[in-house]
Motif scaffolding. Structure first.
Motif, PDB file in Angstrom:
ATOM      1  N   THR A 104      51.796  41.939  48.301  1.00 42.89           N
ATOM      2  CA  THR A 104      51.747  41.776  46.832  1.00 42.89           C
ATOM      3  C   THR A 104      51.239  40.385  46.470  1.00 42.89           C
ATOM      4  O   THR A 104      50.422  40.225  45.555  1.00 42.89           O
ATOM      5  CB  THR A 104      53.151  41.982  46.224  1.00 42.89           C
ATOM      6  N   ILE A 105      51.711  39.377  47.200  1.00 48.85           N
ATOM      7  CA  ILE A 105      51.295  38.001  46.899  1.00 48.85           C
ATOM      8  C   ILE A 105      49.792  37.843  47.087  1.00 48.85           C
ATOM      9  O   ILE A 105      49.102  37.273  46.235  1.00 48.85           O
ATOM     10  CB  ILE A 105      52.065  36.996  47.789  1.00 48.85           C
ATOM     11  N   PHE A 106      49.275  38.383  48.189  1.00 53.40           N
ATOM     12  CA  PHE A 106      47.836  38.214  48.442  1.00 53.40           C
ATOM     13  C   PHE A 106      46.985  39.015  47.463  1.00 53.40           C
ATOM     14  O   PHE A 106      45.919  38.557  47.051  1.00 53.40           O
ATOM     15  CB  PHE A 106      47.489  38.572  49.896  1.00 53.40           C
ATOM     16  N   ILE A 107      47.474  40.203  47.070  1.00 48.77           N
ATOM     17  CA  ILE A 107      46.726  40.976  46.068  1.00 48.77           C
ATOM     18  C   ILE A 107      46.734  40.222  44.734  1.00 48.77           C
ATOM     19  O   ILE A 107      45.715  40.136  44.046  1.00 48.77           O
ATOM     20  CB  ILE A 107      47.326  42.391  45.916  1.00 48.77           C
ATOM     21  N   THR A 108      47.888  39.646  44.390  1.00 48.82           N
ATOM     22  CA  THR A 108      47.990  38.863  43.146  1.00 48.82           C
ATOM     23  C   THR A 108      47.044  37.665  43.190  1.00 48.82           C
ATOM     24  O   THR A 108      46.332  37.382  42.227  1.00 48.82           O
ATOM     25  CB  THR A 108      49.433  38.371  42.948  1.00 48.82           C
ATOM     26  N   LEU A 109      47.049  36.995  44.347  1.00 48.92           N
ATOM     27  CA  LEU A 109      46.160  35.830  44.514  1.00 48.92           C
ATOM     28  C   LEU A 109      44.697  36.245  44.333  1.00 48.92           C
ATOM     29  O   LEU A 109      43.925  35.567  43.664  1.00 48.92           O
ATOM     30  CB  LEU A 109      46.324  35.258  45.930  1.00 48.92           C
ATOM     31  N   MET A 110      44.347  37.369  44.930  1.00 49.63           N
ATOM     32  CA  MET A 110      42.963  37.841  44.862  1.00 49.63           C
ATOM     33  C   MET A 110      42.583  38.156  43.410  1.00 49.63           C
ATOM     34  O   MET A 110      41.545  37.716  42.918  1.00 49.63           O
ATOM     35  CB  MET A 110      42.792  39.086  45.730  1.00 49.63           C
ATOM     36  N   LEU A 111      43.459  38.905  42.728  1.00 50.37           N
ATOM     37  CA  LEU A 111      43.158  39.288  41.340  1.00 50.37           C
ATOM     38  C   LEU A 111      43.047  38.060  40.444  1.00 50.37           C
ATOM     39  O   LEU A 111      42.126  37.946  39.639  1.00 50.37           O
ATOM     40  CB  LEU A 111      44.243  40.225  40.810  1.00 50.37           C
ATOM     41  N   ARG A 112      43.989  37.163  40.582  1.00 53.64           N
ATOM     42  CA  ARG A 112      43.977  35.967  39.720  1.00 53.64           C
ATOM     43  C   ARG A 112      42.785  35.067  40.027  1.00 53.64           C
ATOM     44  O   ARG A 112      42.201  34.478  39.133  1.00 53.64           O
ATOM     45  CB  ARG A 112      45.288  35.167  39.861  1.00 53.64           C
ATOM     46  N   THR A 113      42.421  34.975  41.294  1.00 54.27           N
ATOM     47  CA  THR A 113      41.274  34.135  41.650  1.00 54.27           C
ATOM     48  C   THR A 113      39.998  34.675  41.009  1.00 54.27           C
ATOM     49  O   THR A 113      39.226  33.927  40.400  1.00 54.27           O
ATOM     50  CB  THR A 113      41.106  34.071  43.183  1.00 54.27           C
ATOM     51  N   VAL A 114      39.815  35.982  41.123  1.00 55.23           N
ATOM     52  CA  VAL A 114      38.604  36.593  40.544  1.00 55.23           C
ATOM     53  C   VAL A 114      38.610  36.440  39.018  1.00 55.23           C
ATOM     54  O   VAL A 114      37.603  36.098  38.408  1.00 55.23           O
ATOM     55  CB  VAL A 114      38.517  38.087  40.955  1.00 55.23           C
ATOM     56  N   LEU A 115      39.781  36.674  38.398  1.00 56.03           N
ATOM     57  CA  LEU A 115      39.862  36.553  36.938  1.00 56.03           C
ATOM     58  C   LEU A 115      39.647  35.105  36.482  1.00 56.03           C
ATOM     59  O   LEU A 115      39.002  34.854  35.473  1.00 56.03           O
ATOM     60  CB  LEU A 115      41.219  37.064  36.444  1.00 56.03           C
ATOM     61  N   ALA A 116      40.220  34.162  37.219  1.00 53.68           N
ATOM     62  CA  ALA A 116      40.079  32.749  36.851  1.00 53.68           C
ATOM     63  C   ALA A 116      38.617  32.313  36.968  1.00 53.68           C
ATOM     64  O   ALA A 116      38.128  31.503  36.184  1.00 53.68           O
ATOM     65  CB  ALA A 116      40.968  31.872  37.724  1.00 53.68           C
ATOM     66  N   PHE A 117      37.930  32.868  37.942  1.00 56.45           N
ATOM     67  CA  PHE A 117      36.514  32.559  38.136  1.00 56.45           C
ATOM     68  C   PHE A 117      35.705  32.976  36.912  1.00 56.45           C
ATOM     69  O   PHE A 117      34.686  32.383  36.589  1.00 56.45           O
ATOM     70  CB  PHE A 117      36.005  33.292  39.373  1.00 56.45           C
ATOM     71  N   LYS A 118      36.165  34.039  36.268  1.00 59.82           N
ATOM     72  CA  LYS A 118      35.431  34.575  35.119  1.00 59.82           C
ATOM     73  C   LYS A 118      35.911  33.997  33.794  1.00 59.82           C
ATOM     74  O   LYS A 118      35.499  34.456  32.741  1.00 59.82           O
ATOM     75  CB  LYS A 118      35.614  36.095  35.042  1.00 59.82           C
ATOM     76  N   ALA A 119      36.757  32.992  33.802  1.00 62.36           N
ATOM     77  CA  ALA A 119      37.310  32.437  32.556  1.00 62.36           C
ATOM     78  C   ALA A 119      36.185  32.024  31.619  1.00 62.36           C
ATOM     79  O   ALA A 119      35.153  31.505  32.046  1.00 62.36           O
ATOM     80  CB  ALA A 119      38.191  31.237  32.873  1.00 62.36           C
ATOM     81  N   PHE A 120      36.390  32.290  30.321  1.00 62.05           N
ATOM     82  CA  PHE A 120      35.340  31.933  29.348  1.00 62.05           C
ATOM     83  C   PHE A 120      35.922  31.665  27.962  1.00 62.05           C
ATOM     84  O   PHE A 120      35.776  30.569  27.422  1.00 62.05           O
ATOM     85  CB  PHE A 120      34.293  33.059  29.265  1.00 62.05           C
TER      86      PHE A 120
END
Lengths: 433, 291
Positions: B214-230
C-alpha cells in the motif's frame, strides 16, 4: 454518443434557422473584466431600441485567448463579435480571421472622435504591423491606458506641488509621505513576474526615451539595454525603498488594494481601475485619489501605455450577422452611448466624451487626465513574438525587483535573449550600440 | 443473423466503450505524437501539421529553462511526497489506533482533498499576502516585525507552495494508508500479543511489512500526481519569483499558450510522460518484489 450527436445536430439546426429568419441576436465573446459590468448595463438600451438581443460568452482573460485562437481559425460561427486585447491583434489581423469593416459597409468611416490608439484598428499586411493606412479590422471598445494615481490630499498636506510631472516629483513625494511605522508606502509598483512587471515598467522605460526596439516595424534592432533603458530601470528599482516589502509578488489586485485602502500614496495604474477608488465597498478613501498623466524623466516624455480592447467580426459568420454586428459596434461607439458607458463605470473610446461636462463631475474627474493623455499613448509591439518577449522581460525584470539581478544585468539578458528569439524567427536584428 | 448476434454479443456490447476509448484515448495520443515532431504554432491552426523530424530534440538540448523547471519539479515532488507520506501515515495510525476509526475525524481529515485546486490556490494566495494576509497579520500581532515574503522571496517561495500542496494532498495519503490498515487481518496481531511482542515490535514486524505494498502504491500515485501539479502553482505564483517555482506543467502551458509553440510544448509533454512512465515502472517493480 447518440445523445451527444442529437444535441450537436440540433444546435447547428438552430443557428441555420436563425440566419434564415433574419438576425435577432448577437453573441459577443468577452473577458471577465472590470469594465464588463458597464457594458452589460449599456446593452439593454440597444436591445430596447432595436429589439436585438445581445448575449455574452464570458471567459477569464487567458481563457478567452485560448478559446479564440483555437476556435476562430477553424471557422467557428459561435460568436458574432469577438473582443481582443491590443496585444492579440497581430494574429487575428494578419491571418485575416476578421472581416474588414469596409467590406461589410463600403461607406463606413471611423468617427474622428474615436481615438486611434496608435493605429490599433488597422493592419498593414505588407509591413505586418498596425499603420495609419492599414485595413480597418476593428473598433475600440475599452480605451484603457495608464494614468498616474496619487493622493492629492496628502500631497497638499505635505506642501508638495500637484500634479507630479516628473519622476523627481514622484520620488520627493514618496520619500516625504513614506511612513514605515504605520505602515504607509510612498509608492506601490507591480513587480510580479510576467505581464504584471512588464506592463508596469514599460511606461517608465518610454518616459526616459527608451524602448524595446529602435523603430518597429522598420528597424527591429533591440535597444532595451541602452543607457536610457538602464536609467529607467534604475529609477524604477529606486522606488522600491518606499514600496511595500514583497513587491516582487505584487499583482494588479494587490496594488489596487494598497491604494484603495489608504496604504500607499501613488502608482501607475490603468484607467479602468478608477471605480475601485471611489466605491465605498472597495475603498476606505473615496474621492481622495486624483489622476494625472504618467510621469516623465526630466528630459523625457510622458508615455502612458495602452492596455485596451478592440472588437472585431469573424470572417466565418454570414453577411447578415456581420451587418448586424457592425450596426451594434457603430451604436456602442457613438457619443451618446459612450457617455452612458462612462457613467456606468467603463472607460470611453472617444475624445469628445473626455472633454464633455462629465469631466466636471467628481466621479469622473479622471476624464481630465485621460483627455491630457490619449494622444501621448504608446503601445506594446504588435507582433506574434510579443508573448515570448514579454515572458523574457517579465522573468528578468522580476529578478531585478527581487534583487537577484542588477538593472544592467537584467536588461543585458533581456537584450540577448530577445535577439536570439527574433533571429530564429527570421527578423533582421541585433543589439543597438 | 440471430446466431451471429448471439455468438458475438460480448463484442457488440463492448463496442461503444471501445469506440469511446479510441476517440478519447488513442486519437489524442496519436495527435500528441504528430505534434511532438512538428513546429506547429498557434499561427498554424487550420493548416496541416508539418513533420520536422528531430528538430524539437535539438531545441530541447539548448533549452536551459526546461532543465531548470525539471530541477524545480524534482525538488517539489520529492519534498511534498515525503512529507505527505509521513504526515498521512501518522494521521492514519492516529485515527486507526487512538481515535478508534471515528468517522467524524475521518471525514474532517479528508475535507482539503475535496476543495477544487483553483479555490485552494486563491485562498492560500490571499493568506500568504504580505500586507493583508492572515498569516503575516498573526505574525505581526505576535511581535514579528518583518514577517516573511512567502511568495515574493525566491529562497522560500518554493517551500511556500509545497506547504499548500501538502495541505491539499495529505488526506489522499491518509485515505490510502487507512484503507491499507483496515485490510490487515487481526490474527497476526493476536499472535504477536500472545508472544508478548511490544507495540514497536508489532509495528516493525507486522504492520509495516503488511502495509508495504500500500505504501509503495501510494508513493507511486502521489509521485505521478505531484509531477503533474499545475492549478495551485498557476494561481499562487505563475512560476515566480524569477523561475523559483516554475515546474514543468507551468513551463509547458506557457510554451503552448503564451509562446504559441504547440509542437514544442507537445514534445515537452511527451518527455514528461516518458519520465512519469519510468518512475511508475520503477515503483511497480518494487511493489512486485515486495509481493
Amino acid at each position: 454518443m447518440v445523445l451527444f450527436l442529437t444535441i450537436f445536430t440540433l444546435q447547428g439546426f438552430s443557428v441555420g434557422k436563425q440566419e434564415a429568419e433574419g438576425v435577432k441576436e448577437i453573441t459577443i465573446a468577452v473577458n471577465d473584466s472590470p469594465w464588463l459590468p458597464g457594458l452589460k448595463q449599456l446593452v439593454p438600451l440597444y436591445e430596447e431600441e432595436t429589439g436585438m438581443r445581445i448575449n455574452f460568452s464570458i471567459f477569464p482573460y487567458k481563457g478567452l485567448y485560448e478559446k479564440l485562437t483555437t476556435a476562430i481559425p477553424l471557422g467557428s460561427k459561435e460568436w458574432d463579435i469577438i473582443f481582443l486585447d491590443d496585444t492579440w491583434v497581430s494574429l487575428f489581423y494578419d491571418k485575416k480571421y476578421l472581416t474588414p469593416l469596409e467590406e461589410i459597409d463600403p461607406n463606413f468611416t471611423v468617427d474622428p472622435a474615436i481615438i486611434e490608439y496608435a493605429n490599433v484598428m488597422r493592419w498593414n499586411h505588407d509591413k505586418k504591423y498596425t499603420t495609419p493606412d492599414g485595413t480597418l479590422y476593428s473598433l475600440p471598445i475599452n480605451g484603457n491606458f495608464h494614468l498616474f494615481y496619487y493622493r492629492e490630499d496628502l500631497y497638499k498636506e505635505a506642501g508638495l506641488d500637484t500634479p507630479p510631472e516628473t519622476w523627481e516629483d514622484v520620488k520627493e513625494a514618496a520619500a516625504t509621505l513614506y511612513d514605515p511605522k504605520k505602515p504607509f508606502y510612498g509608492y506601490v509598483l507591480r513587480g510580479q513576474k510576467g505581464n504584471a512587471v512588464v506592463f508596469n515598467f514599460l511606461p517608465v522605460l518610454k518616459s526616459f526615451g527608451g524602448d524595446i526596439f529602435v523603430d518597429p516595424p522598420i528597424d527591429w534592432t533591440v535597444r532595451i539595454s541602452d543607457e536610457k533603458a538602464v536609467a529607467a530601470l534604475e529609477n524604477y528599482l529606486s522606488l522600491l525603498q518606499w514600496a511595500p516589502p514583497g513587491s516582487g509578488d505584487v499583482g494588479q489586485s494587490d496594488m489596487l488594494a494598497m491604494l484603495s485602502t489608504g496604504k500607499a500614496a501613488q502608482g501607475i495604474v490603468v484607467a479602468a481601475a478608477v471605480p475601485w477608488m471611489d466605491n465605498e465597498e472597495t475603498s476606505t478613501i473615496p474621492y481622495k485619489m486624483q489622476y494625472t498623466v504618467t510621469p516623465k524623466a526630466k528630459n523625457g516624455k510622458h508615455a502612458p501605455l495602452l492596455g485596451m480592447w478592440v472588437m472585431g467580426i469573424p470572417q466565418s459568420i454570414s453577411d447578415e450577422r456581420k451587418k448586424a454586428s457592425l450596426e451594434f459596434m457603430k451604436w456602442v461607439t457613438s457619443f451618446e452611448s459612450q457617455k452612458k458607458y462612462t457613467e456606468f463605470g467603463a472607460v470611453p473610446v472617444r475624445s469628445d466624451v473626455m472633454f464633455s461636462d462629465l469631466a466636471d463631475q467628481k466621479e469622473f474627474r479622471f476624464l481630465k487626465a485621460m483627455g491630457e493623455s490619449y494622444d501621448l499613448v504608446t503601445e506594446r509591439p504588435r507582433m506574434p513574438e510579443w508573448f515570448e518577449i514579454e515572458e523574457i522581460m517579465g522573468m528578468n525584470l522580476n529578478k531585478a525587483v527581487v534583487g537577484e539581478q542588477s538593472a544592467q544585468e537584467a536588461l543585458d539578458t533581456i537584450a540577448e535573449e530577445v535577439v536570439n528569439l527574433l533571429e530564429k524567427a527570421g527578423y533582421e536584428t541585433g543589439i543597438a550600440e | 443473423m440471430n446466431d451471429f448476434l448471439e455468438r458475438n454479443s460480448k463484442y457488440i456490447f463492448l463496442m461503444p466503450a471501445i469506440i469511446l476509448l479510441i476517440v478519447f484515448g488513442f486519437f489524442p495520443i496519436i495527435q500528441l505524437l504528430r505534434l511532438s515532431f512538428s513546429s506547429f504554432t498557434l499561427y498554424d491552426i487550420g493548416e496541416k501539421i508539418d513533420f520536422t523530424g528531430f528538430k524539437n530534440v535539438k531545441n530541447l538540448m539548448g533549452d536551459k529553462t526546461f532543465g531548470q523547471s525539471l530541477k524545480v519539479t524534482a525538488t517539489f515532488v520529492v519534498g511534498v511526497v515525503l512529507v505527505e507520506l509521513i504526515l498521512g501515515f501518522l494521521i492514519a495510525l492516529a485515527v486507526y489506533n487512538v481515535i478508534k476509526r471515528n468517522s467524524f475525524f475521518r471525514t474532517v481529515f479528508v475535507v482539503p482533498m475535496m476543495v477544487p485546486a483553483i479555490t485552494i490556490g486563491m485562498i492560500w494566495r490571499l493568506m500568504y499576502n504580505t500586507e493583508f494576509g492572515i498569516i503575516n497579520s498573526v505574525l505581526r500581532e505576535l511581535g514579528v516585525i518583518s514577517p516573511p515574503l512567502w511568495l515574493a522571496n525566491p529562497d522560500i517561495a518554493l517551500m511556500s507552495v509545497m506547504v499548500v500542496d501538502i495541505w491539499h494532498w495529505t488526506p489522499f495519503v491518509f485515505l490510502l494508508i487507512f484503507a491499507g490498515l483496515q485490510s490487515i487481518p487481526e490474527e497476526p496481531y493476536e499472535a504477536a500479543a500472545l508472544e508478548g511482542a511490544s507495540d514497536s515490535q508489532t509495528f516493525r514486524f507486522i504492520t509495516l511489512p503488511l502495509l508495504s505494498k500500500t505504501i509503495f502504491i501510494t508513493l507511486m500515485l502521489r509521485t505521478v500526481l505531484a509531477f503533474k501539479a499545475f492549478d495551485e502553482l498557476f494561481i499562487l505564483t505563475s512560476g515566480g519569483p524569477g523561475n523559483a517555482t516554475e515546474i514543468i506543467g507551468l513551463y509547458i502551458y506557457k510554451t503552448a499558450f503564451s509562446f504559441g509553440k504547440i509542437g514544442y510544448s507537445a514534445f515537452l509533454s511527451l518527455i514528461t510522460i516518458i519520465i512519469m512512465l519510468i518512475i511508475s515502472g520503477i515503483f511497480r517493480l518494487i511493489v512486485r518484489s515486495t509481493s
